[in-house]
Enzyme design. Structure first.
Site, PDB file in Angstrom:
ATOM      1  N   LYS A 275       0.841  -1.206   0.000  1.00  0.00           N
ATOM      2  CA  LYS A 275       0.000   0.000   0.000  1.00  0.00           C
ATOM      3  C   LYS A 275       0.869   1.247   0.000  1.00  0.00           C
ATOM      4  CE  LYS A 275      -1.639   1.710   4.009  1.00  0.00           C
ATOM      5  NZ  LYS A 275      -1.390   3.115   4.323  1.00  0.00           N
ATOM      6  N   ASN A 276       1.861   1.298   0.884  1.00  0.00           N
ATOM      7  CA  ASN A 276       2.643   2.528   1.045  1.00  0.00           C
ATOM      8  C   ASN A 276       3.652   2.739  -0.071  1.00  0.00           C
ATOM      9  OD1 ASN A 276       1.113   3.058   3.220  1.00  0.00           O
ATOM     10  ND2 ASN A 276       2.676   2.557   4.753  1.00  0.00           N
TER      11      ASN A 276
ATOM     12  N   ARG B 227      -4.851  11.128   3.683  1.00  0.00           N
ATOM     13  CA  ARG B 227      -3.783  12.120   3.817  1.00  0.00           C
ATOM     14  C   ARG B 227      -2.664  11.871   2.802  1.00  0.00           C
ATOM     15  NH1 ARG B 227      -1.298  13.851   7.435  1.00  0.00           N
ATOM     16  NH2 ARG B 227       0.858  13.494   6.808  1.00  0.00           N
TER      17      ARG B 227
ATOM     18  N   CYS C 155      -4.917  13.008  12.144  1.00  0.00           N
ATOM     19  CA  CYS C 155      -5.687  11.758  12.075  1.00  0.00           C
ATOM     20  C   CYS C 155      -5.577  11.104  13.451  1.00  0.00           C
ATOM     21  CB  CYS C 155      -5.149  10.848  10.974  1.00  0.00           C
ATOM     22  SG  CYS C 155      -3.621  10.060  11.430  1.00  0.00           S
TER      23      CYS C 155
ATOM     24  N   ARG D  42       0.359  14.980  12.552  1.00  0.00           N
ATOM     25  CA  ARG D  42       0.858  14.687  11.191  1.00  0.00           C
ATOM     26  C   ARG D  42       0.949  15.935  10.315  1.00  0.00           C
ATOM     27  NH1 ARG D  42      -1.212   9.063   9.347  1.00  0.00           N
ATOM     28  NH2 ARG D  42       0.698   9.116   8.144  1.00  0.00           N
ATOM     29  N   PRO D  43       1.756  16.880  10.697  1.00  0.00           N
ATOM     30  CA  PRO D  43       1.943  18.100   9.911  1.00  0.00           C
ATOM     31  C   PRO D  43       2.657  17.813   8.585  1.00  0.00           C
ATOM     32  CG  PRO D  43       3.546  17.978  11.668  1.00  0.00           C
ATOM     33  CD  PRO D  43       2.626  16.833  11.880  1.00  0.00           C
ATOM     34  N   ILE D  44       2.714  18.822   7.728  1.00  0.00           N
ATOM     35  CA  ILE D  44       3.440  18.635   6.455  1.00  0.00           C
ATOM     36  C   ILE D  44       4.525  19.694   6.302  1.00  0.00           C
ATOM     37  CG2 ILE D  44       1.519  17.508   5.233  1.00  0.00           C
ATOM     38  CD1 ILE D  44       1.132  20.300   3.801  1.00  0.00           C
ATOM     39  N   ASP D  45       4.978  20.262   7.425  1.00  0.00           N
ATOM     40  CA  ASP D  45       5.973  21.342   7.361  1.00  0.00           C
ATOM     41  C   ASP D  45       7.253  20.903   6.658  1.00  0.00           C
ATOM     42  OD1 ASP D  45       6.100  19.691   9.715  1.00  0.00           O
ATOM     43  OD2 ASP D  45       7.736  20.944  10.410  1.00  0.00           O
ATOM     44  N   LEU D  46       7.661  19.635   6.844  1.00  0.00           N
ATOM     45  CA  LEU D  46       8.924  19.181   6.228  1.00  0.00           C
ATOM     46  C   LEU D  46       8.781  19.066   4.712  1.00  0.00           C
ATOM     47  CD1 LEU D  46       9.933  16.473   8.839  1.00  0.00           C
ATOM     48  CD2 LEU D  46      10.708  18.848   8.698  1.00  0.00           C
TER      49      LEU D  46
ATOM     50  N   ASP E 246       4.635   0.919  11.975  1.00  0.00           N
ATOM     51  CA  ASP E 246       3.423   0.284  11.440  1.00  0.00           C
ATOM     52  C   ASP E 246       3.255  -1.157  11.920  1.00  0.00           C
ATOM     53  OD1 ASP E 246       3.470   1.915   8.174  1.00  0.00           O
ATOM     54  OD2 ASP E 246       2.947   2.606  10.179  1.00  0.00           O
TER      55      ASP E 246
ATOM     56  N   ILE F 117       7.709   7.422  16.865  1.00  0.00           N
ATOM     57  CA  ILE F 117       7.402   8.146  15.628  1.00  0.00           C
ATOM     58  C   ILE F 117       6.141   8.991  15.762  1.00  0.00           C
ATOM     59  CG2 ILE F 117       6.928   7.893  13.151  1.00  0.00           C
ATOM     60  CD1 ILE F 117       9.716   6.886  13.839  1.00  0.00           C
TER      61      ILE F 117
ATOM     62  N   ARG G  70      -8.486  -0.222   4.232  1.00  0.00           N
ATOM     63  CA  ARG G  70      -7.525   0.715   3.642  1.00  0.00           C
ATOM     64  C   ARG G  70      -6.180   0.034   3.408  1.00  0.00           C
ATOM     65  NH1 ARG G  70      -7.659   6.564   6.160  1.00  0.00           N
ATOM     66  NH2 ARG G  70      -6.345   6.750   4.313  1.00  0.00           N
TER      67      ARG G  70
HETATM   68  C1  EPZ Z   1       4.235   7.130   6.095  1.00  0.00           C
HETATM   69  O1  EPZ Z   1       3.481   8.186   6.662  1.00  0.00           O
HETATM   70  C2  EPZ Z   1       3.301   5.927   6.027  1.00  0.00           C
HETATM   71  N1  EPZ Z   1       2.169   6.237   5.162  1.00  0.00           N
HETATM   72  C3  EPZ Z   1       2.809   5.580   7.427  1.00  0.00           C
HETATM   73  O2  EPZ Z   1       2.022   4.383   7.322  1.00  0.00           O
HETATM   74  C4  EPZ Z   1       4.021   5.272   8.313  1.00  0.00           C
HETATM   75  O3  EPZ Z   1       3.578   5.024   9.632  1.00  0.00           O
HETATM   76  C5  EPZ Z   1       4.981   6.477   8.300  1.00  0.00           C
HETATM   77  O4  EPZ Z   1       5.348   6.791   6.940  1.00  0.00           O
HETATM   78  C6  EPZ Z   1       6.254   6.195   9.087  1.00  0.00           C
HETATM   79  O5  EPZ Z   1       6.904   5.083   8.553  1.00  0.00           O
HETATM   80  C7  EPZ Z   1       2.325   6.158   3.814  1.00  0.00           C
HETATM   81  O6  EPZ Z   1       3.394   5.847   3.317  1.00  0.00           O
HETATM   82  C8  EPZ Z   1       1.119   6.455   2.986  1.00  0.00           C
HETATM   83  P1  EPZ Z   1       6.369  10.485   8.162  1.00  0.00           P
HETATM   84  P2  EPZ Z   1       4.083   9.705   6.659  1.00  0.00           P
HETATM   85  O7  EPZ Z   1       6.314  11.733   7.376  1.00  0.00           O
HETATM   86  O8  EPZ Z   1       4.879   9.916   5.434  1.00  0.00           O
HETATM   87  C9  EPZ Z   1       6.469  13.868  11.493  1.00  0.00           C
HETATM   88  C10 EPZ Z   1       0.179   3.002   7.688  1.00  0.00           C
HETATM   89  O9  EPZ Z   1      -0.326   2.516   8.708  1.00  0.00           O
HETATM   90  N2  EPZ Z   1       6.361  14.796  10.373  1.00  0.00           N
HETATM   91  O10 EPZ Z   1       7.533   9.556   7.992  1.00  0.00           O
HETATM   92  O11 EPZ Z   1       2.962  10.623   6.932  1.00  0.00           O
HETATM   93  C11 EPZ Z   1       5.207  13.019  11.671  1.00  0.00           C
HETATM   94  O12 EPZ Z   1       4.253  13.721  12.441  1.00  0.00           O
HETATM   95  C12 EPZ Z   1       0.627   4.446   7.676  1.00  0.00           C
HETATM   96  O13 EPZ Z   1       0.361   2.368   6.609  1.00  0.00           O
HETATM   97  C13 EPZ Z   1       6.513  16.174  10.630  1.00  0.00           C
HETATM   98  O14 EPZ Z   1       6.709  16.596  11.756  1.00  0.00           O
HETATM   99  O15 EPZ Z   1       5.037   9.634   7.926  1.00  0.00           O
HETATM  100  C14 EPZ Z   1       5.735  11.783  12.360  1.00  0.00           C
HETATM  101  O16 EPZ Z   1       5.863  12.063  13.737  1.00  0.00           O
HETATM  102  C15 EPZ Z   1       0.371   5.133   9.021  1.00  0.00           C
HETATM  103  N3  EPZ Z   1       6.410  17.038   9.582  1.00  0.00           N
HETATM  104  C16 EPZ Z   1       7.132  11.620  11.776  1.00  0.00           C
HETATM  105  O17 EPZ Z   1       7.476  12.881  11.189  1.00  0.00           O
HETATM  106  C17 EPZ Z   1       6.214  16.615   8.291  1.00  0.00           C
HETATM  107  O18 EPZ Z   1       6.178  17.458   7.373  1.00  0.00           O
HETATM  108  C18 EPZ Z   1       7.208  10.568  10.666  1.00  0.00           C
HETATM  109  O19 EPZ Z   1       6.200  10.864   9.719  1.00  0.00           O
HETATM  110  C19 EPZ Z   1       6.063  15.232   8.055  1.00  0.00           C
HETATM  111  C20 EPZ Z   1       6.154  14.342   9.110  1.00  0.00           C
END
Ligand code: EPZ
Length: 427
Positions: A22-23, A99, A123, A128-132, A313, A335, A405
């Site tokens: 999926k991911n 998302r 969620c 889950r911000p998108i600042d990065l 996960d 995480i 999902r």
């Molecule tokens: C991906 O989410 C996966 N989703 C998630 O799987 C998985 O848990 C996660 O990576 C970690 O491995 C998909 O690939 C669709 P991150 P993502 O950005 O990209 C923080 C599942 O169950 N962060 O690596 O959203 C964030 O809040 C799902 O299949 C910021 O602060 O995860 C988290 O604490 C759930 N700012 C950490 O980083 C940002 O701009 C890691 O998040 C982005 C993230």
């Protein structure tokens, strides 16, 4: 609303075919926006999120055509074609539902020079911000503005120049957006402390197959030299390491033996190491991995971490299995800030778990009892199914749309290895 009903107590034995990841699928699909040629993706899992993503791409101007499943294949083939970008707006009602829609930001910016995407919002498992994502795109030359719940990104001269960015926190999605934006930049982009998940490698392999130029694949230092354009190609999605790990836990919790056909061992060593430490027998066989639980489960100490560490996960699924270990297990969720929503539901089934902030202590118990349980997020739902497989009596898992999902044909796959499980449609 559907629910899943399980009568626990069966020792699961047999083979489960592992579907496409999926991911990985959710970051490969938007790559169709990067070219005006046809992109065919094979081994796509039949999941709600994949269907929703293809609808989102349709709204942006990409056609999507699903071909029949060929003999011997388990995944779907989808051909996507974005001859022109009809719209550069990903609307709130799409992004709110999924998302991962934010992953159209980078490719739209790269192809059309601009993109407007609704902010995803939080969620169940966290803010889950998108600042990065936005910082990385700014470092590559994008102009970003936030207004009315939307983010608008523009490449001032129509194409991003590219640039260097060092991620302060490892982010899978932000690395993916940056990669998809960088491949069509006019210059070089370097990403430091980039995510190294196998799904990122799958994305890099697809982008290279489309004509992209990427160095350091699989490492945390990615070097992308932009090219004038990308061409279409035919690419198969990698197998789902989290689905495979989840069914391995089903073998562990029921004292069974399951062959995970198609699982790719190299992607899941942190998972198989943890399974072995818990006392399971893990065999790497020709077509995948066989996991057998032939003795009592041992307690573990696990901290989740970015790849190659233990995946967040898999935390909920291991917690369910460790409820029956002989002793106390210690889990630390590093995480996400709120990924213990399954704990109250597991407690209702007789689990003995203490949570303090991001840490949890799981005191092993002799058994669990079936109950009605509420799914809150995708992986939490799976932990409830796992508990139901071993619990005495019947377990009903509600809100199974969470499960749909991320787990393709869950009840079919578990029935095939001996589980008493069925889906009921209410009303
Ligand atoms: C991906 O989410 C996966 N989703 C998630 O799987 C998985 O848990 C996660 O990576 C970690 O491995 C998909 O690939 C669709 P991150 P993502 O950005 O990209 C923080 C599942 O169950 N962060 O690596 O959203 C964030 O809040 C799902 O299949 C910021 O602060 O995860 C988290 O604490 C759930 N700012 C950490 O980083 C940002 O701009 C890691 O998040 C982005 C993230």
């Amino acid at each position: 609303m559907d629910s899943i009903h399980i009568v626990g107590g069966q020792r699961l034995e047999g083979k489960i075919s592992i579907s496409g990841a999926k991911n990985a699928a959710l970051t490969l699909l938007p790559c169709a926006l990067l070219t005006d040629e046809k992109l065919t993706l094979g081994n796509l899992p039949r999941l709600a999120d994949v269907d929703n993503f293809s609808h989102l791409l349709n709204g942006l101007g990409a056609s999507t055509k699903v071909e029949g499943v060929k003999k011997g294949e388990i995944g779907r083939r989808m051909t996507l074609e974005a001859k022109d970008i009809a719209s550069t707006v990903a609307p709130y009602d799409m992004v709110r539902k999924m998302r991962a829609s934010i992953l159209v930001l980078g490719p739209m910016l790269a192809r059309a020079g601009e993109a407007t995407v609704s902010l995803p919002g939080g969620c169940a498992i966290g803010d889950r911000p998108i600042d990065l994502h936005l910082r990385a795109l700014e470092a590559m030359g994008a102009e970003i503005e936030l207004a009315a719940g939307y983010v608008k990104a523009v490449a001032p001269k129509g194409r991003l120049p590219g640039g260097d960015y060092s991620f302060p926190v490892v982010s899978v999605g932000a690395t993916e957006n940056a990669l998809m934006a960088a491949v069509l930049a006019t210059g070089r982009t370097q990403l430091f402390n980039a995510a190294r998940e196998p799904e990122i490698v799958d994305l890099c392999n697809l982008l290279v197959a489309m004509g992209g130029r990427i160095g350091g694949i699989g490492s945390s230092h990615l070097i992308i030299d932009g090219v004038e354009g990308l061409h279409g190609c035919d690419y198969d999605v990698m197998p789902d390491r989290i689905e495979a790990g989840s069914y391995a836990c089903a073998a562990g919790i029921t004292g069974g033996s399951i062959e995970l056909v198609g699982a790719r061992a190299a992607d899941m060593l942190a998972i198989t190491n943890a399974l072995s430490a818990a006392g399971l027998v893990v065999e790497f066989i020709e077509k995948g991995i066989r996991v057998t639980a032939d003795k009592p489960l041992k307690p573990l100490a696990i901290s989740t971490a970015p790849y190659p560490g233990f995946p967040t996960d898999m935390q909920a699924q291991f917690m369910a299995m460790l409820c029956l270990a002989q002793g106390e297990s210690f889990l630390e969720e590093t995480i996400f800030e709120n990924r213990y929503m399954h704990v109250p539901e597991l407690r209702r089934m007789g689990a003995n778990i203490d949570v303090r902030g991001r840490s949890a202590i799981v005191h092993g118990v002799g058994g669990l009892t079936g109950a009605q349980a509420m799914a809150t997020d995708l992986r939490a739902s799976m932990s409830l199914v796992l508990a139901g497989l071993v619990a005495k009596g019947e377990t009903e898992v509600l809100r199974v749309y969470h499960l749909d999902r991320g787990y393709e044909r869950l009840e079919e796959k578990l029935s095939a290895v001996g589980a008493t499980i069925e889906r009921r449609t209410a009303g």
